[in-house]
Every structure is written in structure tokens, then in C-alpha cells.
Design a protein around this motif. Structure first.
Motif, PDB file in Angstrom:
ATOM      1  N   ALA A  41       0.899  -1.126   0.007  1.00 18.08           N
ATOM      2  CA  ALA A  41      -0.222   0.027  -0.124  1.00 18.08           C
ATOM      3  C   ALA A  41       0.896   1.198   0.123  1.00 18.08           C
ATOM      4  O   ALA A  41       0.565   2.101  -0.915  1.00 18.08           O
ATOM      5  CB  ALA A  41      -1.065  -0.026   1.248  1.00 18.08           C
ATOM      6  N   ALA A  42       2.048   1.269   0.816  1.00 16.76           N
ATOM      7  CA  ALA A  42       2.781   2.567   1.009  1.00 16.76           C
ATOM      8  C   ALA A  42       3.446   2.455  -0.479  1.00 16.76           C
ATOM      9  O   ALA A  42       3.630   3.674  -0.896  1.00 16.76           O
ATOM     10  CB  ALA A  42       3.749   2.234   2.158  1.00 16.76           C
ATOM     11  N   GLN A  43       3.837   1.520  -1.294  1.00 18.35           N
ATOM     12  CA  GLN A  43       4.575   1.602  -2.437  1.00 18.35           C
ATOM     13  C   GLN A  43       3.617   2.144  -3.506  1.00 18.35           C
ATOM     14  O   GLN A  43       3.980   3.097  -4.380  1.00 18.35           O
ATOM     15  CB  GLN A  43       5.253   0.171  -2.633  1.00 18.35           C
ATOM     16  N   LEU A  44       2.488   1.818  -3.449  1.00 14.77           N
ATOM     17  CA  LEU A  44       1.316   2.246  -4.614  1.00 14.77           C
ATOM     18  C   LEU A  44       1.294   3.690  -4.173  1.00 14.77           C
ATOM     19  O   LEU A  44       0.904   4.406  -5.114  1.00 14.77           O
ATOM     20  CB  LEU A  44       0.321   1.269  -4.310  1.00 14.77           C
ATOM     21  N   ASP A  45       1.123   4.042  -2.941  1.00 11.67           N
ATOM     22  CA  ASP A  45       0.860   5.353  -2.747  1.00 11.67           C
ATOM     23  C   ASP A  45       1.829   6.162  -2.922  1.00 11.67           C
ATOM     24  O   ASP A  45       1.719   7.462  -3.699  1.00 11.67           O
ATOM     25  CB  ASP A  45       0.592   5.574  -1.196  1.00 11.67           C
ATOM     26  N   LYS A  46       3.112   5.920  -2.906  1.00  8.70           N
ATOM     27  CA  LYS A  46       4.348   6.559  -3.232  1.00  8.70           C
ATOM     28  C   LYS A  46       4.253   6.736  -4.805  1.00  8.70           C
ATOM     29  O   LYS A  46       4.618   7.841  -5.249  1.00  8.70           O
ATOM     30  CB  LYS A  46       5.526   5.826  -2.732  1.00  8.70           C
ATOM     31  N   GLU A  47       3.985   5.624  -5.636  1.00  7.99           N
ATOM     32  CA  GLU A  47       4.007   5.888  -7.035  1.00  7.99           C
ATOM     33  C   GLU A  47       2.884   6.533  -7.417  1.00  7.99           C
ATOM     34  O   GLU A  47       2.803   7.141  -8.448  1.00  7.99           O
ATOM     35  CB  GLU A  47       3.954   4.254  -7.543  1.00  7.99           C
ATOM     36  N   LYS A  48       1.785   6.653  -6.577  1.00  4.16           N
ATOM     37  CA  LYS A  48       0.601   7.382  -6.947  1.00  4.16           C
ATOM     38  C   LYS A  48       1.120   8.751  -6.811  1.00  4.16           C
ATOM     39  O   LYS A  48       0.787   9.727  -7.816  1.00  4.16           O
ATOM     40  CB  LYS A  48      -0.693   6.981  -6.302  1.00  4.16           C
ATOM     41  N   LYS A  49       1.667   9.090  -5.823  1.00  4.95           N
ATOM     42  CA  LYS A  49       2.020  10.660  -5.588  1.00  4.95           C
ATOM     43  C   LYS A  49       3.556  11.010  -6.664  1.00  4.95           C
ATOM     44  O   LYS A  49       3.037  12.063  -7.241  1.00  4.95           O
ATOM     45  CB  LYS A  49       2.799  10.830  -4.409  1.00  4.95           C
ATOM     46  N   ARG A  50       3.938   9.997  -6.930  1.00  3.63           N
ATOM     47  CA  ARG A  50       5.131  10.136  -7.824  1.00  3.63           C
ATOM     48  C   ARG A  50       4.323  10.549  -9.538  1.00  3.63           C
ATOM     49  O   ARG A  50       4.603  11.409 -10.053  1.00  3.63           O
ATOM     50  CB  ARG A  50       6.050   9.073  -8.112  1.00  3.63           C
ATOM     51  N   ALA A  51       3.337   9.422  -9.577  1.00  2.00           N
ATOM     52  CA  ALA A  51       2.701   9.697 -11.129  1.00  2.00           C
ATOM     53  C   ALA A  51       1.946  11.274 -11.144  1.00  2.00           C
ATOM     54  O   ALA A  51       1.857  11.842 -12.075  1.00  2.00           O
ATOM     55  CB  ALA A  51       1.637   8.649 -11.153  1.00  2.00           C
ATOM     56  N   GLU A  52       1.466  11.656  -9.848  1.00  2.00           N
ATOM     57  CA  GLU A  52       0.470  12.991  -9.603  1.00  2.00           C
ATOM     58  C   GLU A  52       1.653  14.215  -9.914  1.00  2.00           C
ATOM     59  O   GLU A  52       1.325  15.113 -10.570  1.00  2.00           O
ATOM     60  CB  GLU A  52      -0.202  12.900  -8.496  1.00  2.00           C
ATOM     61  N   SER A  53       2.680  14.027  -9.397  1.00  2.00           N
ATOM     62  CA  SER A  53       3.789  14.782  -9.283  1.00  2.00           C
ATOM     63  C   SER A  53       4.375  14.877 -10.805  1.00  2.00           C
ATOM     64  O   SER A  53       4.601  16.031 -11.333  1.00  2.00           O
ATOM     65  CB  SER A  53       4.832  14.531  -8.528  1.00  2.00           C
ATOM     66  N   LEU A  54       4.379  14.081 -11.384  1.00  2.00           N
ATOM     67  CA  LEU A  54       4.686  14.045 -13.071  1.00  2.00           C
ATOM     68  C   LEU A  54       3.759  14.561 -13.806  1.00  2.00           C
ATOM     69  O   LEU A  54       4.079  15.275 -14.746  1.00  2.00           O
ATOM     70  CB  LEU A  54       5.061  12.535 -13.393  1.00  2.00           C
ATOM     71  N   LYS A  55       2.618  14.278 -13.086  1.00  2.00           N
ATOM     72  CA  LYS A  55       1.394  14.866 -13.960  1.00  2.00           C
ATOM     73  C   LYS A  55       1.460  16.288 -13.934  1.00  2.00           C
ATOM     74  O   LYS A  55       1.124  17.013 -15.000  1.00  2.00           O
ATOM     75  CB  LYS A  55       0.119  14.111 -13.636  1.00  2.00           C
ATOM     76  N   GLU A  56       1.435  16.684 -12.654  1.00  2.00           N
ATOM     77  CA  GLU A  56       1.830  18.255 -12.377  1.00  2.00           C
ATOM     78  C   GLU A  56       2.983  18.794 -13.281  1.00  2.00           C
ATOM     79  O   GLU A  56       2.793  19.957 -13.715  1.00  2.00           O
ATOM     80  CB  GLU A  56       1.567  18.395 -10.851  1.00  2.00           C
ATOM     81  N   THR A  57       3.962  18.167 -13.159  1.00  2.00           N
ATOM     82  CA  THR A  57       4.969  18.688 -13.947  1.00  2.00           C
ATOM     83  C   THR A  57       4.890  18.933 -15.294  1.00  2.00           C
ATOM     84  O   THR A  57       5.171  19.806 -16.101  1.00  2.00           O
ATOM     85  CB  THR A  57       6.323  17.969 -13.505  1.00  2.00           C
ATOM     86  N   CYS A  58       4.246  17.484 -15.816  1.00  2.00           N
ATOM     87  CA  CYS A  58       4.057  17.749 -17.366  1.00  2.00           C
ATOM     88  C   CYS A  58       2.825  18.913 -17.652  1.00  2.00           C
ATOM     89  O   CYS A  58       3.263  19.732 -18.677  1.00  2.00           O
ATOM     90  CB  CYS A  58       3.461  16.290 -17.761  1.00  2.00           C
ATOM     91  N   ARG A  59       1.839  19.088 -16.853  1.00  2.00           N
ATOM     92  CA  ARG A  59       0.889  20.099 -16.936  1.00  2.00           C
ATOM     93  C   ARG A  59       1.881  21.674 -17.145  1.00  2.00           C
ATOM     94  O   ARG A  59       1.485  22.378 -17.833  1.00  2.00           O
ATOM     95  CB  ARG A  59      -0.047  20.230 -15.990  1.00  2.00           C
ATOM     96  N   GLU A  60       2.638  21.742 -15.916  1.00  2.00           N
ATOM     97  CA  GLU A  60       3.460  23.051 -16.119  1.00  2.00           C
ATOM     98  C   GLU A  60       4.287  23.174 -17.317  1.00  2.00           C
ATOM     99  O   GLU A  60       4.426  24.068 -17.797  1.00  2.00           O
ATOM    100  CB  GLU A  60       4.375  23.013 -14.662  1.00  2.00           C
ATOM    101  N   ASN A  61       4.796  22.018 -17.754  1.00  2.00           N
ATOM    102  CA  ASN A  61       5.752  22.079 -18.990  1.00  2.00           C
ATOM    103  C   ASN A  61       4.832  22.403 -20.144  1.00  2.00           C
ATOM    104  O   ASN A  61       5.180  22.992 -21.080  1.00  2.00           O
ATOM    105  CB  ASN A  61       6.389  20.849 -18.990  1.00  2.00           C
TER     106      ASN A  61
END
Length: 366
Positions: free
Chosen positions: A205-225
Motif C-alpha cells: 500500500a505504501a509503495q502504491l501510494d508513493k507511486e501514485k504521488k510520483r505519478a501525480e507529481s509527474l502529471k503536475e510537472t507535465c501540466r506545468e511544462n
């Protein structure tokens, strides 16, 4: 004081533009727009203190966060119940498939039959029981009530036995599902021991939550880019249009400057070509004359010309003398004109009679 000086007096300058662009990333504005409209830039800078990047005010943002937190809580409660219900249904389906392949003990058959009946009765009762938004006086389906469904429940003894064994069976099924999920997430863990799988499953669960946050961070970075790329694209297109306009003006100035020289060169070329054509025409005419006129024909033509010129001079002298006579006759007036006409008529008549006499004489001789 100009508008740009007014913006500088705020003590922010270009920093104000970057602050406004960072506060409103979803707005399709550029730094040039803010420079040309300093009052609008100041308004956006003031507005950024009261709203977030999505355009929500601080109180509304707080209420939205509370509503989202409440929604997440209710969603977790619903997901917990729905997951449990789906797990029970999967257990029943697995049992139905298993009993067609292997022999299942009678007590296990009774367990799953009791579980299936309890689920069906609970589902029917939920469908028959009106919610708080439904009119209580509306007629029931086929005249059935929740009590009618309760009469279809298995015996109390079977239900109690099923409830005693349900946690253990449900735990086994959930453990199996979790191991399947773990194997899907990391296929290399499929052959590991059950104890190691359980240990890794506790961290899944912690790994999936970490990857989810990482995916959201990448999504936000992609949106900013993406927003940055759009702005850079707009800036690039704006600069490109300016360069094209400058290039067009340079081409036009250069063309106008050299157009006079080009026209002069073209005029000289056409004049030379025209002169060459005229010389060629003259050459052709001389060649034609040389081919047509020999020395003898030129001498003959010269004699003919001299003879014609002498005859022309004699005719001109005769014309002059006749004109003098006519001028002397015109002095006599209209009476002489009538005599002249009568004379001409008589001369014509005499000529006609002479011609007739000659013809008559010629016929008589024959």
C-alpha cells in the motif's frame, strides 16, 4: 508619468509579471500583455492574494477541502462495503467453478449455499426498502415487503454456522486476491514463500501510494511544462512574425532601391535589341533588292523613270495652260457656262453620229 513608470513605482518591475504568471498558470496571458496593460497586471497581483491558482477564494477553498474530506470518508466507507460484497460474490463464484471440477465436502456446500441465500435476501431487502428520498406511500414491488424476504432466509442454525466460518474463509480469499495483486505488480515475487509475500504485501500500500504521488507529481510537472511550452510557443510565434515583417520590409526596400537600375538595364537591352532588329531588316531589304534588280534592269528602270518624269512635266505644263484658259473662260460668267455645256452636248452628239456613220459604212462595204 507613463504606465511602465507606474509599474516600476510599485517596487516589483519584472518580478510582478512573473508573480502574476505563476499565480494564474491557467490564464492565456503573456508577459508582453502585462507590460502593455500595467493596471490589469496590478489588478491580477492584488487578486492573487485572495484566490488560488485554480481561481477559488480562500473561504471557498476551505469549504471545498472539507467537502472533499467528507466525500473521501464516505467513499472509503462505500468502498469497504462494496469490496466486502464483491469479495463474497467472488467466493461464491469460485466455489461454483470448483465444485464442477473436484468433489466438495457437504459442509462446505452448505456454507456457500447459506452465504449465497443471505446475499440474495439482503440485496432484495435493499431494493425493496425505500430510501429517505423516496415517497413512503408508493406501492411496493409485486406487493412484496422486506419481511417477505426475511422469510426466505436459511435456518438460524445454518446462518450462525456460516457467520462463524465466514471470517476465516473471507481472510483466505482476500489473502489469495492480495497475493494475485502482488504477483501482478511484481511478477518476480510469484515464486517467493508465503511469509515473504505477506511481508512484502504489508508494504504494498505504501509503495502504491508513493507511486501514485510520483505519478501525480509527474502529471503536475507535465501540466506545468505544457503551460510553459504554450507560452514559449506563443512567444516564438510572436518573434517569428516580427522577423517575417522585418524581412518583408527589407525585401521591399531593397526591391524599390534596385528597381530603377533594373528598369534602366532593361531599357538599354530593349533599345539595343530594337536597333539590332532594324539593322537586320535593312540588311534583308538590301539583299532582296540585290536579288531582284540586276544592272540591266536598273538601267531600264532609270530610262523609264526619266521618260515618265518628262511626260509628267509635259502634263503639268498642259494642265497649267488649261487652267489658264478655264480661268479666262470663268470671267465670262454663267452665260458662257451654258454655252460650254451646249458645246459639250453637241460634241458628244457629233461623236456619236460619226461612230454610227463609220459602223454603217463598214456594214455597207461588206
Amino acid at each position: 508619468m507613463s504606465e511602465s513608470t507606474h509599474v516600476s513605482s510599485l517596487g516589483m518591475g519584472d518580478g510582478l509579471h512573473h508573480q502574476v504568471l505563476a499565480s494564474f498558470p491557467l490564464c492565456d496571458i503573456t508577459e508582453e500583455d502585462l507590460t502593455q496593460n500595467p493596471q490589469f497586471c496590478k489588478l491580477l497581483a492584488t487578486l492573487a492574494q485572495h484566490v488560488d491558482q485554480t481561481g477559488l477564494t480562500v473561504p471557498l477553498k476551505t469549504e471545498l477541502e472539507k467537502a472533499e474530506q467528507k466525500l473521501r470518508s464516505q467513499r472509503r466507507h462505500w468502498l469497504r462495503s462494496e469490496s466486502l460484497h464483491k469479495g463474497l460474490q467472488e467466493m461464491i463464484q469460485d466455489h461454483c467453478i470448483r465444485k464442477h471440477h473436484v468433489t466438495v465436502p457437504p459442509d462446505q456446500n452448505l456454507f456457500y449455499e447459506t452465504l449465497e441465500k443471505c446475499l440474495l435476501v439482503a440485496q432484495c431487502i435493499r431494493l425493496l426498502d425505500p430510501s429517505s428520498t423516496t415517497n413512503q406511500d408508493q406501492p411496493s414491488v409485486l406487493g412484496l415487503s422486506p419481511q417477505h424476504m426475511m422469510d426466505l432466509m436459511p435456518s438460524e442454525k445454518d446462518v450462525q454456522r456460516m457467520k462463524q466460518g465466514l471470517p476465516e474463509e473471507l481472510e483466505k480469499h482476500l489473502r489469495k486476491s492480495c497475493f494475485s495483486l502482488l504477483s501482478y505488480y511484481q511478477p518476480e515475487w510469484e515464486n517467493e514463500s508465503e511469509r515473504l509475500k505477506t511481508s512484502k504485501l504489508s508494504h504494498l500500500a505504501a509503495q502504491l501510494d508513493k507511486e501514485k504521488k510520483r505519478a501525480e507529481s509527474l502529471k503536475e510537472t507535465c501540466r506545468e511544462n505544457t503551460v510553459l511550452l504554450q507560452r514559449q510557443t506563443q512567444l516564438y510565434l510572436s518573434e517569428l512574425i516580427k522577423c517575417i515583417q522585418l524581412l518583408q520590409s527589407l525585401i521591399l526596400d531593397h526591391r524599390l532601391r534596385i528597381q530603377t537600375d533594373l528598369d534602366g538595364k532593361k531599357l538599354e537591352y530593349l533599345e539595343g535589341k530594337c536597333e539590332l532588329v532594324l539593322q537586320k531588316i535593312k540588311t534583308e531589304m538590301v539583299e532582296i533588292q540585290l536579288d531582284m534588280y540586276t544592272v540591266d534592269s536598273i538601267a531600264a528602270h532609270r530610262k523609264i523613270r526619266e521618260r515618265l518624269e518628262s511626260d509628267l512635266k509635259a502634263c503639268q505644263v498642259e494642265k497649267h495652260s488649261v487652267e489658264l484658259k478655264l480661268a479666262s473662260f470663268e470671267i465670262l460668267g454663267k452665260e458662257f457656262e451654258a454655252l460650254a455645256e451646249e458645246y459639250c452636248r453637241l460634241r458628244q452628239k457629233i461623236e456619236m453620229n460619226n461612230w454610227a456613220l463609220k459602223e454603217f459604212t463598214r456594214c455597207s462595204d461588206k
